[in-house]
Design a protein around this motif. Sequence first.
Motif, PDB file in Angstrom:
ATOM      1  N   GLN A   1       3.859   1.435  -1.147  1.00 25.24           N
ATOM      2  CA  GLN A   1       4.488   1.518  -2.470  1.00 25.24           C
ATOM      3  C   GLN A   1       3.521   2.118  -3.487  1.00 25.24           C
ATOM      4  O   GLN A   1       3.912   2.915  -4.336  1.00 25.24           O
ATOM      5  CB  GLN A   1       4.933   0.119  -2.909  1.00 25.24           C
ATOM      6  N   GLU A   2       2.254   1.758  -3.374  1.00 22.90           N
ATOM      7  CA  GLU A   2       1.246   2.334  -4.269  1.00 22.90           C
ATOM      8  C   GLU A   2       1.079   3.831  -4.019  1.00 22.90           C
ATOM      9  O   GLU A   2       0.895   4.614  -4.944  1.00 22.90           O
ATOM     10  CB  GLU A   2      -0.095   1.626  -4.079  1.00 22.90           C
ATOM     11  N   ARG A   3       1.161   4.201  -2.737  1.00 21.25           N
ATOM     12  CA  ARG A   3       1.048   5.632  -2.426  1.00 21.25           C
ATOM     13  C   ARG A   3       2.202   6.406  -3.058  1.00 21.25           C
ATOM     14  O   ARG A   3       2.022   7.499  -3.590  1.00 21.25           O
ATOM     15  CB  ARG A   3       1.060   5.858  -0.909  1.00 21.25           C
TER      16      ARG A   3
ATOM     17  N   ARG B   1       0.833  -1.215   0.000  1.00 21.45           N
ATOM     18  CA  ARG B   1       0.000   0.000   0.000  1.00 21.45           C
ATOM     19  C   ARG B   1       0.858   1.251   0.000  1.00 21.45           C
ATOM     20  O   ARG B   1       0.570   2.233  -0.688  1.00 21.45           O
ATOM     21  CB  ARG B   1      -0.948  -0.005   1.200  1.00 21.45           C
TER      22      ARG B   1
END
Lengths: 246, 87
Positions: free
Chosen positions: A19-21, A17
């Motif tokens: 990393q996605e941010r 999560r």
Amino acid sequence: MDPLRRYSRQLPLLGPRAQERLAGSKVVVAGLGGLGSFVALELAALGVGSLVLVDHDTVSESNLNRQVLYSQADLGLPKVYAAARRLRELRPDLAVSTHHTRITTDNAGTLIRGADVVVDALDNWASRLALADAAWEAGIPLVHGAIDGFYGQVTTVEPGKSICLHCIAPGPAPPRRPPAIVTTAAIVASHEVSEVLKLLTGAGEPLYNKLLFIDTREPRIDQITLHRTPCENCKRLTPMKDGSQS
Amino acid sequence: MRVTVRVYATLIRVAGGRIHRLDLPEGASVADALRAVSLYDVVTSGGRVRRFYKVLLNGRDIDFVGGLGARLGEGDEIDVFPPLAGG
């Protein structure tokens, strides 16, 4: 590019999560000298999705002792263009926008529009305060860094959460070109990027109201605790989250 | 009255050390503490802190908390540093 493979060594630390941010974030790197070179490279390596690069200067030979974004072939090129090319080599999926300009009170607000974090890697306090004021007005956190010789400092400012940058700004200094070495730039820039990582992922406590003072020779890192003052800028602040006023 | 003065960067050499634990008489001021660590003439001019230094008293710029004449209290902490500018 396979994100799972590219980031496989840091995913255990950050989690998918976070990393996605990072991938969905936009960060302004103001200044592409010694600090900004490392800051931009590290942000790209971390997986930040979009970088806005701002610098008015061109690459000169005396930059190459520490400004690791550039090579001999870049001499004379605007730093923003040479930097963008190097960063795209590292990260073909990186969104990069470039602004070959000096930061002033007139353009700072436009340059940082839509950013999640602004990184101050500038080399003078006039531009630094113009940038900080614009970030403050927009409610965008700003990570401040500065170096001189073997010393460096880092702090993070954000409305409602910390002092403002004026609280630690010096008065006009006599014209001076401080000595600059790659080791200090790398260490201080990495602390700035650590701040960005904390701000974007929510993991860890940013350096709100703390000035990190770094002596790379001993080496030693001190934290100076800061408290708000009734400076002119702080008078315009929103109240701190604990309810205190200037 | 015990106070602590912490100095940073190039000022360490001038003051002869990084951390100075002082025992000052009651009523002593920030200026007295700076004199005690040999920094008064370096970081002040005309009764004010020079433009390119910062003196914090318990984390606040002394310009906002009484200046060099601010009275010190037991346990007060003073930080003296040159804010850096380069990038």
